[in-house]
Design a protein around this motif. Structure first.
Motif, mmCIF file in Angstrom:
data_model
loop_
_atom_site.group_PDB
_atom_site.id
_atom_site.type_symbol
_atom_site.label_atom_id
_atom_site.label_comp_id
_atom_site.label_asym_id
_atom_site.label_seq_id
_atom_site.Cartn_x
_atom_site.Cartn_y
_atom_site.Cartn_z
ATOM 1 N N ARG A 188 0.837 -1.204 0.000
ATOM 2 C CA ARG A 188 0.000 0.000 0.000
ATOM 3 C C ARG A 188 0.869 1.251 0.000
ATOM 4 O O ARG A 188 0.514 2.271 -0.608
ATOM 5 N N ALA A 189 2.014 1.195 0.673
ATOM 6 C CA ALA A 189 2.951 2.318 0.620
ATOM 7 C C ALA A 189 3.457 2.509 -0.805
ATOM 8 O O ALA A 189 3.513 3.632 -1.335
ATOM 9 N N LEU A 190 3.814 1.398 -1.453
ATOM 10 C CA LEU A 190 4.271 1.462 -2.838
ATOM 11 C C LEU A 190 3.148 1.952 -3.754
ATOM 12 O O LEU A 190 3.379 2.748 -4.672
ATOM 13 N N GLY A 191 1.937 1.482 -3.499
ATOM 14 C CA GLY A 191 0.799 1.900 -4.310
ATOM 15 C C GLY A 191 0.572 3.402 -4.254
ATOM 16 O O GLY A 191 0.279 4.034 -5.284
ATOM 17 N N GLU A 192 0.704 3.986 -3.074
ATOM 18 C CA GLU A 192 0.539 5.437 -2.952
ATOM 19 C C GLU A 192 1.598 6.175 -3.768
ATOM 20 O O GLU A 192 1.308 7.155 -4.452
ATOM 21 N N LEU A 193 2.826 5.683 -3.728
ATOM 22 C CA LEU A 193 3.904 6.292 -4.500
ATOM 23 C C LEU A 193 3.691 6.106 -5.998
ATOM 24 O O LEU A 193 3.942 7.019 -6.794
ATOM 25 N N LEU A 194 3.234 4.922 -6.395
ATOM 26 C CA LEU A 194 3.030 4.630 -7.813
ATOM 27 C C LEU A 194 1.966 5.528 -8.431
ATOM 28 O O LEU A 194 2.072 5.939 -9.593
ATOM 29 N N LEU A 195 0.907 5.830 -7.674
ATOM 30 C CA LEU A 195 -0.145 6.688 -8.212
ATOM 31 C C LEU A 195 0.221 8.163 -8.105
ATOM 32 O O LEU A 195 -0.389 9.002 -8.764
ATOM 33 N N TYR A 196 1.218 8.471 -7.276
ATOM 34 C CA TYR A 196 1.787 9.822 -7.258
ATOM 35 C C TYR A 196 2.634 10.029 -8.507
ATOM 36 O O TYR A 196 2.575 11.067 -9.171
ATOM 37 N N ARG A 197 3.405 8.982 -8.884
ATOM 38 C CA ARG A 197 4.253 9.079 -10.085
ATOM 39 C C ARG A 197 4.565 7.678 -10.583
ATOM 40 O O ARG A 197 5.546 7.065 -10.164
#
Length: 479
Positions: free
Chosen positions: A73-82
């Motif tokens: 979920r941490a990675l997911g937040e970053l992925l949708l940021y960029r």
């Protein structure tokens, strides 16, 4: 962060994606995500861990699975940021500095190279089930060459092959669970008389070797979860990352509950834990015990598919990571070139040559090859996960301070869950240091860190701008 920084970040993202074909459809990304949670760590490594921890291994997989969800979920937040291919290195570069991007990119490359060695070793062990006279190194070499050819063709071919690899694993695991439940419920097969939920606690309890021994299996359990972060590498080649990535990540809890916790629970109810041994897939052993005609052979084919699937993914991700490093000036510029089929062919080729070391290990120490490479892969994977979590914590701070836009896919609990996962991963690292058998991987990682440190000094001497990027960004923020 200033507008100039945002522009620079966007340009870097665009540069690293230039030339890639967005050839991975939704069904492929979804199945890659599902397949990433089912690997040789479960199919083969679980045998040794059951011998160490007994039924309590179920709890260890559930505990580690919760932490993996926090990481994703941490990675997911970053992925949708960029959304960017080579995401772990990119986020480390952005939030921690060029050195950490460089170190993370190369370490993730190392993780997949040694994971590829582990998968080739496992595949060779599975083939020995049918052809015991064939040397392990021969089988490993044949599979290495075949998968290398597949990865050079195109990302669409990779995605399609991975889709069917994952489909086989998922279908087979669900079938195993259904058959196991049938044995428990109706008592058919030669295992029916002894199959019982009581097998989870009758033989010296749920923690037969003690809580300490159960905790020591966490390092092996974490290896089983390596590759769940692969959806981050596919971001640059997904047709619609804003839709496919959140869906892939949000299905992780039920995948862990069904394929790891559920499958192990059923297996350990059908066959008592004392009958499993290291080096033998518990699923193959269980179906041999059940006595279904050709059942063990079918399961052996499935676990062979799982090993080849993971090795296939390793070749895919290493080539992309080398290209990302080359984009940032942290690897030879030749790795930036794409083939006519829009694949980073040179990066894949170099990675495959290093995976060939696994073939040599299978020739020299076939009985120890799997254990050696899995411990190194786990240590490299822990570093990658730590960088994702720390980058996420720093990203949330920047969002709260108004320096960066909020992601459309925020992690539940914010940075708190990332801190919990960081503490857990550091605890697992301490367990690795305590275990004499796996401690060698920390020596390998220390040597790897020293080599990367020397490489960084050489890069700085040749191109001082590489190290100055973080400093200039820091000064802009301060102003």
């Amino acid at each position: 962060m200033t507008s100039a920084q945002v522009d620079t970040s966007e340009q870097s993202s665009e540069a690293s994606e230039e030339g890639y074909e967005r050839g991975l459809g939704s069904r492929q990304v979804q199945m890659i995500a599902i397949g990433g949670a089912i690997g040789v760590g479960l199919f083969l490594g679980a045998g040794a861990n059951i011998a160490k921890a007994g039924p309590s291994l179920i709890l260890m997989y559930a505990l580690a699975g919760g932490i993996i969800f926090f990481i994703m979920r941490a990675l997911g937040e970053l992925l949708l940021y960029r959304p960017v291919s080579g995401s772990f290195a990119e986020y480390s570069r952005e939030f921690l500095g060029p050195f950490f991007g460089y170190f993370t990119g190369w370490t993730y490359w190392l993780m997949w190279v040694v994971t590829g060695m582990a998968e080739l070793t496992a595949a060779a062990i599975y083939v020995n089930y049918w052809f015991p006279s064939v040397p392990q190194w021969v089988t490993a070499l044949v599979f290495l060459v075949i998968l290398f050819g597949v990865n050079l063709i195109s990302v669409k071919v990779f995605g399609e092959l991975e889709f069917w690899f994952s489909m086989v694993k998922v279908t087979a695991l669900i079938g195993m669970i259904v058959i196991g439940l049938g044995v428990l419920t109706f008592g058919f097969s030669s295992a029916g008389d002894t199959a019982s939920v009581a097998n989870l606690y009758q033989f010296d309890g749920f923690f037969p070797k003690g809580v300490g021994s159960s905790l020591m299996t966490l390092q092996g359990v974490m290896f089983a979860y390596l590759a769940v972060e692969l959806v981050g590498v596919t971001a640059g080649e997904s047709e619609n990352p804003e839709k496919t990535l959140p869906k892939a990540i949000n299905t992780l809890p039920w995948r862990i509950a069904l394929f790891y916790v559920g499958a192990l629970t059923v297996i350990l109810c059908v066959v008592k834990w004392t009958e499993f041994a290291p080096g033998v897939s518990p699923f193959v052993a269980a179906f041999a015990k059940i006595g279904i005609p050709a059942g063990a052979g079918i399961v052996n084919f499935v676990v062979l598919t799982a090993a080849l699937s993971s090795c296939n993914s390793g070749m895919y991700s290493t080539g992309r990571m080398l290209r990302n490093l080359a984009d940032s000036g942290e690897a030879p510029a030749a790795f930036r070139k794409l083939s006519a089929s829009k694949t980073p062919a040179l990066g894949i080729t170099v990675s495959v040559l290093f995976m060939g070391i696994g073939v040599v290990l299978n020739y020299i120490v076939p009985e120890k090859a799997f254990g050696y490479v899995t411990s190194v892969a786990t240590a490299a994977g822990i570093w990658t996960w730590l960088m994702i979590l720390i980058s996420h914590v720093l990203y949330r701070r920047a969002v709260d301070a108004g320096r960066l836009p909020a992601s459309s896919f925020p992690a539940p609990g914010g940075a708190v869950c990332s801190w919990i996962a960081i503490v857990f991963l550091l605890f697992v690292t301490c367990l690795i240091a305590y275990d004499g058998d796996s401690r060698v991987c920390l020596y390998v990682m220390a040597g790897w860190a020293a080599a990367l440190g020397i490489g960084w000094l050489v890069l700085k001497s040749r191109n001082p701008e590489i190290a100055e990027r973080r400093e200039s960004a820091r000064l802009e923020k301060a102003s």
